[in-house]
Design an enzyme around this catalytic site. Structure first.
Site, short mmCIF file in Angstrom:
data_model
loop_
_atom_site.label_atom_id
_atom_site.label_comp_id
_atom_site.label_asym_id
_atom_site.label_seq_id
_atom_site.Cartn_x
_atom_site.Cartn_y
_atom_site.Cartn_z
N GLU A 186 -2.93 -4.11 19.64
CA GLU A 186 -2.08 -4.26 18.23
C GLU A 186 -1.21 -3.14 18.17
OE1 GLU A 186 -4.50 -4.90 14.93
OE2 GLU A 186 -2.86 -4.26 13.40
N ASN A 230 1.03 -1.27 -0.08
CA ASN A 230 0.04 0.15 0.20
C ASN A 230 0.84 1.34 0.16
OD1 ASN A 230 -2.19 1.54 0.16
ND2 ASN A 230 -2.88 1.03 2.16
N TYR A 278 -6.06 8.09 12.53
CA TYR A 278 -5.87 6.55 11.94
C TYR A 278 -7.46 6.12 12.27
CZ TYR A 278 -5.83 1.74 11.20
OH TYR A 278 -6.19 0.36 11.09
N GLU A 281 2.42 -6.58 11.40
CA GLU A 281 1.96 -6.13 10.18
C GLU A 281 3.01 -5.60 9.19
OE1 GLU A 281 -1.69 -4.02 11.24
OE2 GLU A 281 -0.97 -2.36 9.86
N ARG A 329 1.06 -10.96 13.58
CA ARG A 329 0.13 -10.06 12.67
C ARG A 329 0.59 -9.92 11.12
NH1 ARG A 329 -4.19 -8.46 11.82
NH2 ARG A 329 -3.78 -6.16 11.36
N ARG A 340 -12.74 -4.89 16.21
CA ARG A 340 -11.93 -3.98 16.68
C ARG A 340 -12.73 -2.59 16.67
NH1 ARG A 340 -7.11 -1.65 12.53
NH2 ARG A 340 -8.87 0.08 12.06
N ASP A 344 -6.12 -1.27 17.89
CA ASP A 344 -4.90 -0.97 17.17
C ASP A 344 -4.26 0.42 17.65
OD1 ASP A 344 -4.20 -1.39 13.55
OD2 ASP A 344 -2.83 -0.89 15.33
N HIS A 397 -13.75 -4.17 11.33
CA HIS A 397 -13.17 -2.87 11.94
C HIS A 397 -14.54 -1.80 12.18
CE1 HIS A 397 -9.09 -2.43 9.99
NE2 HIS A 397 -9.37 -3.74 10.49
N HIS A 435 -3.07 -10.19 8.96
CA HIS A 435 -3.29 -8.88 8.49
C HIS A 435 -4.36 -9.14 7.29
CE1 HIS A 435 -1.81 -4.84 6.96
NE2 HIS A 435 -2.78 -4.67 7.75
N ASP A 479 -6.22 -3.37 1.86
CA ASP A 479 -4.91 -3.15 1.05
C ASP A 479 -4.18 -4.76 0.84
OD1 ASP A 479 -4.47 -1.73 3.69
OD2 ASP A 479 -2.44 -2.52 3.30
N TRP A 529 2.23 7.20 12.13
CA TRP A 529 0.59 7.29 11.63
C TRP A 529 0.00 5.73 12.08
CZ3 TRP A 529 -1.90 4.49 7.72
CH2 TRP A 529 -2.95 4.95 7.70
N GLU A 540 -8.35 -11.20 10.17
CA GLU A 540 -8.70 -9.88 9.91
C GLU A 540 -9.47 -9.80 8.66
OE1 GLU A 540 -5.81 -6.89 9.73
OE2 GLU A 540 -7.13 -5.09 9.87
C1 CS2 Z 1 -4.14 -1.46 9.86
C2 CS2 Z 1 -3.51 -1.65 8.61
O1 CS2 Z 1 -5.74 -3.14 9.60
C3 CS2 Z 1 -4.63 -2.64 10.23
O2 CS2 Z 1 -4.48 -3.39 11.39
O3 CS2 Z 1 -3.09 -1.35 10.73
O4 CS2 Z 1 -4.99 -1.53 7.59
C4 CS2 Z 1 -2.90 -0.40 7.83
O5 CS2 Z 1 -3.48 0.94 8.49
C5 CS2 Z 1 -2.86 -0.57 6.56
O6 CS2 Z 1 -2.36 -1.90 6.06
C6 CS2 Z 1 -2.01 0.37 5.98
O7 CS2 Z 1 -1.58 0.01 4.61
MG MG Z 2 -3.01 -2.55 12.23
#
Ligand code: CS2
Ligand code: MG
Length: 412
Positions: free
Chosen positions: A246, A37, A159, A272, A293, A147, A220, A122, A322, A326, A412, A349
């Site tokens: 996380e 990504n 985020y 991740e 992850r 989550r 997260d 999410h 993960h 993306d 971030w 996830e």
């Molecule tokens: C996030 C990720 O899903 C998650 O746990 O940390 O989606 C992350 O923000 C993205 O993969 C970034 O491309």
């Molecule tokens: Mg994450």
């Protein structure tokens, strides 16, 4: 079963995806996800210029040998671009092997160790009413684990808040969870760790009061805390019995997780942004995490992730692969096949791709009553519709970044 074609297909239905498509001289086709990504074209170049020419004429049945050749033969090792490229080759060759054997990949990995894969979605919101609605909406979609991400008073854009409609300074309003924001420049968001640490326990207190003690809740931290702040966060969330916390602190400093462990019994998920099992060597041996992850797409593919999970199993550490939007449906399918086969599966996830993406990637996995299953089609069970993919050319896109109130760049 000799490889006679290797194509890199870039498509952007709901966001950019990179797919490697391998064809053999006996007409078998295998696909692998190579999506990184915000840096997609780096992997495209790595595959097109340096890997694809080496695939032509190779024996598609020799998955481990090809993996070792691409890993050791490059001389330069590890890193997200290299390991995403190797992952795509690995997934495509497993796809081909399954089709040649007439079996789904999980059967080639030892068969099913469970009936289905518990998945989490999410939920998010700027404030509690929106968070509660989002949790209920995910429960109605069948999620049994959720989550929870929240806005923070005083911060405009952070985020993970799907409905965040704040003008984040570049005139853009809409901010989706994961898809890198389309546009020529990364979007700036803001952050204040002290405000977040004050606020987050109040959110989980309210969520537990509203939804009870049973619902598995995840959160997260997204790499944004120092080790001491991460320890404070994990301790403050202990009363709310999270399934996991996380990325509570950037995991380059792996020793730091000892501080978090000493402070709390909140389960920790990390990895991740890792891309080989070497990144996990010490945090697994020192029992500093509870869940792995990584995405199959970013960590060398099915072959490498199976080795990583076998190592993690020695320490009773489970998977939490993960699975954001993306990671393409091909990467998701690979994660499901591996997750179904390994004994130490934890949770998967599952952010659910958009309709256009599902038209480009025809999938045979099932989602039922909170559980995923990769299905029993030979191979990975995903078909890339090349014509449909051609309708959506690549669009430059970047992930957001944070600046603190004084202008300092922050994780971030
Ligand atoms: C996030 C990720 O899903 C998650 O746990 O940390 O989606 C992350 O923000 C993205 O993969 C970034 O491309
Ligand atoms: Mg994450």
């Amino acid at each position: 079963m000799i490889i006679d074609k290797a194509e890199v297909i870039v498509t952007s239905p709901d966001r950019n995806f990179v797919t490697l498509r391998i064809t053999t001289d006996d007409g078998l086709v295998g696909i692998g996800d190579a999506t990184l990504n915000g840096r997609e074209l780096a992997v495209v170049a790595y595959l097109q210029e340096h890997v694809a020419p080496l695939l032509l004429g190779a024996d598609a049945s020799r998955i481990e040998d090809m993996w070792q050749f691409l890993y050791r033969g490059a001389y330069w090792r590890r890193g997200p671009v290299t390991m995403a490229a190797i992952a795509a080759v690995d997934m495509a060759l497993w796809d081909i092997k399954g089709k040649a054997a007439g079996m789904p990949v999980y059967q080639l990995l030892g068969g099913a160790s469970r009936d289905g894969l518990m998945a989490y979605g999410h939920a998010s919101g700027k404030e509690l009413p929106e968070i509660f609605d989002s949790i209920r909406a995910h429960q109605e979609k069948g999620f049994r684990s959720i989550r929870v991400q929240t806005g923070v008073p005083g911060l405009k854009a952070i985020y993970g808040i799907a409905s965040q409609g704040a003008d984040v300074g570049d005139g853009s309003v809409r901010y989706d969870h994961e898809p890198a924001r389309r546009g020529a420049r990364p979007t700036q968001e803001d952050w204040d760790t002290r405000a977040y640490l004050r606020h987050i326990p109040t959110v989980f207190e309210a969520v537990r009061n509203e939804f009870g003690p049973e619902l598995p809740l995840l959160h997260d931290g997204h790499h944004r805390m120092t080790p001491l702040q991460a320890a404070k966060l994990a301790k403050s969330l202990e009363p709310y019995d999270l399934f996991w916390l996380e990325d509570c602190t950037p995991a380059e400093n792996q020793e730091a997780l000892k501080l978090v462990r000493q402070a709390s019994t909140t389960p920790l998920a990390i990895g991740e942004i890792f891309n080989t099992y070497w990144d996990y060597k010490d945090i697994i041996a020192n029992q500093l995490i509870d869940y792995v992850r990584s995405a199959v797409t970013h960590t060398g593919g099915i072959s490498h992730m199976k080795k990583l999970m076998d190592y993690a199993a020695m320490f009773q550490i489970k998977s939490g692969f993960h699975g954001p939007t993306d990671v393409s449906p091909v990467g998701m399918a690979a994660a499901m096949h591996l997750g179904l086969a390994i004994h130490n599966f934890g949770i998967q996830e599952y952010m659910q791709h958009g309709e256009r993406t599902n038209q480009v990637f025809r999938q045979t996995f099932t989602w039922n009553d909170g559980y995923l299953h990769p299905g029993d089609e030979p191979g990975l069970g995903v078909t890339l519709d090349v014509d449909e993919a051609g309708k959506y050319p690549y669009e430059q896109a970047y992930l957001p970044f944070n600046r603190l109130a004084d202008g300092t760049v922050h994780d971030w």
